[in-house]
Design an enzyme around this catalytic site. Structure first.
Site, mmCIF file in Angstrom:
data_model
loop_
_atom_site.group_PDB
_atom_site.id
_atom_site.type_symbol
_atom_site.label_atom_id
_atom_site.label_comp_id
_atom_site.label_asym_id
_atom_site.label_seq_id
_atom_site.Cartn_x
_atom_site.Cartn_y
_atom_site.Cartn_z
ATOM 1 N N TRP A 466 10.998 -26.992 7.349
ATOM 2 C CA TRP A 466 12.307 -27.080 6.697
ATOM 3 C C TRP A 466 12.419 -28.284 5.764
ATOM 4 C CZ3 TRP A 466 11.120 -26.314 11.769
ATOM 5 C CH2 TRP A 466 11.377 -25.033 12.288
ATOM 6 N N ASP A 467 11.345 -29.024 5.572
ATOM 7 C CA ASP A 467 11.389 -30.259 4.780
ATOM 8 C C ASP A 467 12.378 -31.250 5.389
ATOM 9 O OD1 ASP A 467 10.669 -32.019 2.814
ATOM 10 O OD2 ASP A 467 11.980 -31.182 1.281
ATOM 11 N N TYR A 468 12.392 -31.333 6.697
ATOM 12 C CA TYR A 468 13.211 -32.315 7.404
ATOM 13 C C TYR A 468 12.429 -33.618 7.582
ATOM 14 C CZ TYR A 468 16.887 -28.928 8.603
ATOM 15 O OH TYR A 468 17.920 -28.021 8.554
ATOM 16 N N ASP A 469 11.749 -34.024 6.518
ATOM 17 C CA ASP A 469 11.026 -35.290 6.580
ATOM 18 C C ASP A 469 12.019 -36.438 6.766
ATOM 19 O OD1 ASP A 469 12.208 -35.096 4.117
ATOM 20 O OD2 ASP A 469 10.387 -35.334 2.953
ATOM 21 N N ARG A 666 14.077 -22.924 -3.392
ATOM 22 C CA ARG A 666 15.055 -23.650 -2.588
ATOM 23 C C ARG A 666 16.223 -24.048 -3.492
ATOM 24 N NH1 ARG A 666 11.528 -28.340 0.211
ATOM 25 N NH2 ARG A 666 11.731 -29.181 -1.899
#
Length: 806
Positions: A466-469, A666
């Site tokens: 989810w690109d929850y970096d 996105r």
């Protein structure tokens, strides 16, 4: 029916046509929504509106009463849905948009009742005035509700206990991005107080002259200046450095690294968030005091802090090549945007790798160099596990590993550097990741500053798709426990969880739960069965509070019934099963909430150690994610990776993710009017009592003054809670200052209550974290006001200082 003539006849005809078209759209769309399993309201209201339109066309007064009945039914339905989702902050805005168009049409119809009666040959002595009065009264009540709740502050009523600060600097200088290496964003300066902040006025303004030279440059003036001694240091988006007088804003010197144009086009944001400062322990003829600058084109430059000249004893005539053993593949593909960090005589530097271009992108390796000589000291990487060695000449570090793009923090006493990591080179597909990459994706990693060895780490997202970096800078504070304060590191996340660890050992100081999450990745990938949550701290991924918010159709929104219906249909068509719904290549894709910008992003939190508070802004903006199989992606326009065919990042219609079986699209979830499909508020500022973990207060911040449908500014200063990009700074006197919102304002708040005490208009967007300092007996508040392309705010190049009147 009498022949139609005259202005009122034309108005009546126009009203009937508008009502008919609105009803037709609601009937057709409402029927489809009901087929998808959504609300029946739109279908029922559409039928009633069509009937009202026909009656109005036929000069029947029943059309007016039927239209009024639709308005009344819409009011009851709206209140039921708003109540069902808990009377969220700014709920009157939700109600207003649900009723607005119908109310306007109904009022117009009521005003036309005497004319309708004449055309029907009936008496004109109708009781339209009382009905109209009732409608206007309802509007007045709604307006009164709005006026009575302008601040939208939720306050727990708890007392706030004071604790000793974790670090008490000798002065109010701002020596690192977060104030110090502890990254607390807290200042000892206390001349500006809640009692006198209303008198704060502009002291000076400096213009950098650094503006984009092409439409392909996503400029973002996100710098937080440093203040050391008698100089303020500013870094502009293209890495130009300015030394200013802190009291007047007058320029002392200027350095321009002359960044390549392509490097400014190939990044997510063309920005320079911070510099690092170092003073050599031994006397030196040159560069006793120096600034360390990371650039968009992969350089680490040391500058003499006194005159801005390159330090000839550092690296190659003042420069270290950060592309060494990295193979960046395109200018700007590897860039430093958040600035280096100084700890124990070494400068530690991470970098961003532009999202989702190719799986074999540059390594995410973090490197450390001697602050005086520029000599390489060590490397940390998820896969390269020998920090004291480098690849041989001509070879490169492992490609595509998790990088560290945001700001680092450090404990100089413990000799630890804290690395908040990102994702491997392709965010939305993980089927080809190594176990070591998963282990260190979206992880907080404590590294020995002398050797680069890992002391401990914690993975905040399991197999992140989810690109929850980690965008927020880790904060080092003394955390209150039952056994007294303990040195801790606090890590806020994009998905809203806040984790707290013992600084030296990594032991969790608050419980961490592994909770089941939705399953079902695309073919070739997989999803983790559980994800970690921190239930003792508020969730900041959505509506701030202990519970994690889950969207429903009632959470959709629009300025009119038709764009609301559009969003409602989309909600039913998108895959959404709550937080951590996996991305998909089926149908319209998936709805991701929180979105890829958070939650809490690089703006990070401020920590008021005087009152034991964590003060942080968070976003509440869902995004749509759609994956496209490779064969479909190859047919798409403008999907070439950066560096190919002169493609720039902002021109891509989708992100190519070469090397993976899918490409990714996105985007923020928007209606055809370019307004969010989720009902406001979209941005909050909140204070958490660190002793209890409870939310002390929370309020939406920001207005729609500079934003609006189709990009047209509304010029309505209504506190709806705007998305934020930037962060807060807190002071010992009990104030928090923040800009960050998508309107061009900076504001000051009372830390104890959340009350807004001060507000000033900026010449451009304030997508930067402000800072404050004392200089010659006067406290200054400084903000970089230059806007940000990604936030679509007003661009500019101003650095503005505020102070109390002398």
């Amino acid at each position: 029916m009498n022949p139609r003539r005259g202005l009122l006849d034309l108005v009546l005809l126009l009203l009937a046509v508008v009502v008919f078209l609105l009803g037709l759209g609601m009937l057709l769309g409402g029927g489809y929504l009901l087929y998808l399993g959504g609300s029946a309201y739109f279908l029922v209201a559409g039928v009633a509106l069509l009937a009202a339109a026909v009656l109005l066309y036929r000069d029947r007064l029943a059309g007016v009463w039927l239209l009024a009945a639709v308005l009344l039914g819409t009011l009851l339905w709206s209140l039921a849905e708003i109540a069902g989702k808990g009377w969220m902050p700014v709920w009157p805005v939700d109600l207003l948009t649900r009723l607005g168009l119908l109310a306007g049409l109904t009022v117009l119809a009521l005003l036309l009742t005497p004319h309708l009666a004449r055309r029907a040959g009936r008496s004109t002595r109708l009781a339209a005035a009382p009905v109209l009065g009732l409608v206007l009264a309802a509007g007045g009540v709604g307006a009164l509700l709005w006026l009575l709740t302008p601040a939208y502050v939720s306050h727990s009523g708890q007392d706030v206990a004071a604790v000793a600060p974790a670090d008490t600097p000798d002065s109010t200088d701002w020596i690192a991005y977060g104030g110090s290496n502890l990254a607390q964003r807290f200042s000892e300066a206390d001349q500006i107080t809640p009692a006198n902040v209303a008198g704060l006025e502009q002291a000076w303004e400096f213009r950098t002259g650094d503006l984009p030279t092409s439409d392909s440059m996503p400029y973002a003036f996100q710098n937080t200046p440093l203040k050391i001694g008698d100089t303020l240091y500013v870094c502009s988006p293209s890495n130009q450095v300015f030394a200013l007088d802190p009291g007047t804003g007058e320029q002392k010197w200027h350095f321009d690294p002359e960044i390549l144009e392509e490097s400014k086009e190939h990044v997510f944001s063309t920005t320079c968030r911070s510099l690092a400062w170092f003073e050599a322990p031994e006397p030196r003829e040159q560069c006793q005091r120096r600034l360390l600058l990371g650039t968009l084109d992969g350089r680490l430059i040391a500058l003499d802090a006194d005159d801005g000249s390159p330090c000839s004893d550092f690296g190659d005539d003042g420069t270290v090549d950060l592309t060494d053993r990295m193979d960046p593949q395109a200018p700007g593909y590897l860039s430093n945007t958040s600035g280096p960090t100084m700890v124990r005589g070494v400068v530690v530097v991470g970098h961003q790798v532009t999202d989702n271009q190719r799986r074999d992108g540059p390594s995410g390796a973090v490197r450390a160099y001697d602050a005086v000589t520029g000599e390489w000291r060590w490397t940390w990487d998820a896969v390269w596990r020998t920090p004291g060695e480098q690849p041989a000449e001509g070879e490169v570090y492992p490609r595509g590993t998790p990088n560290v793009w945001t700001a680092l923090s450090a404990d100089d006493e413990l000799g630890l550097v804290f690395l908040p990591t990102g994702s491997p080179a392709n965010d939305q597909y993980g089927g080809d990741r190594l176990p070591e990459e998963d282990e260190f994706t979206a992880s907080l990693v404590a590294v020995d500053a002398a050797s680069g060895e890992v002391r401990w780490h914690f993975t905040t997202v399991n197999h992140d798709l989810w690109d929850y970096d980690l965008g927020a800078q880790p904060a080092l504070i003394d955390f209150p426990t039952a056994d007294g304060p303990r040195p801790a590191v606090v890590q806020a996340t994009k998905f809203g969880q806040v984790f707290v660890f013992d600084r030296a050992t990594g032991e969790p100081l608050l419980p961490i739960e592994q909770r089941p999450v939705p399953q079902g990745a695309i073919e070739g990938d997989w999803t983790a069965a559980t994800q970690p949550f921190s239930p003792a701290m508020p969730d900041l991924g959505s509506l701030p509070g202990q519970a994690v918010e889950r969207l429903s159709g009632a959470h959709t929104w629009g300025l009119t019934p038709l764009d609301h219906l559009y969003c409602r249909i989309q909600f039913e068509r998108l895959r959404y099963e709550g937080m951590f719904t996996p991305p998909t290549d089926q149908g319209d894709g998936s709805l991701q909430f929180p979105g890829i910008l958070g939650g809490v992003n690089w703006g990070s939190a401020a920590f008021d150690s005087e009152r034991n508070l964590m003060i942080v802004n968070n976003n509440r903006m869902p995004v749509r994610v759609k994956l496209y199989p490779r064969e479909e992606a190859e047919e798409m326009d403008n999907i070439a990776p950066i560096g190919a065919e002169e493609a720039s990042y902002i021109d891509q219609n989708a992100q190519p993710m070469l090397g993976s079986p899918v490409a990714a699209l996105r985007s923020v979830w928007l209606s055809p009017l370019d307004m969010p499909c989720a009902a406001p508020p979209w941005g909050f500022l909140s204070a958490t009592d660190l002793g209890s973990g409870e939310l002390l207060w929370s309020r939406p911040i920001g207005t729609g003054f500079d934003q609006g449908p189709l990009g047209i500014p509304s010029r309505i200063k209504m506190p709806i809670g705007a998305p934020t990009s930037g962060g807060p700074v807190a002071t010992r006197s009990g104030l928090t200052f923040i800009a960050a919102t998508m309107d061009d304002y900076i504001r000051g708040f009372d830390n104890a209550t959340g009350e807004m005490l001060w507000e000033r208009r900026l010449p451009a967007g304030g997508q930067a974290t402000p800072m404050t300092y004392m200089h010659q007996g006067r406290q200054y508040l400084v903000i970089a006001a230059g806007g940000a392309y990604q936030a679509e705010t007003t661009g500019g190049d101003s650095v503005i200082a505020y102070a109390l009147p002398q």
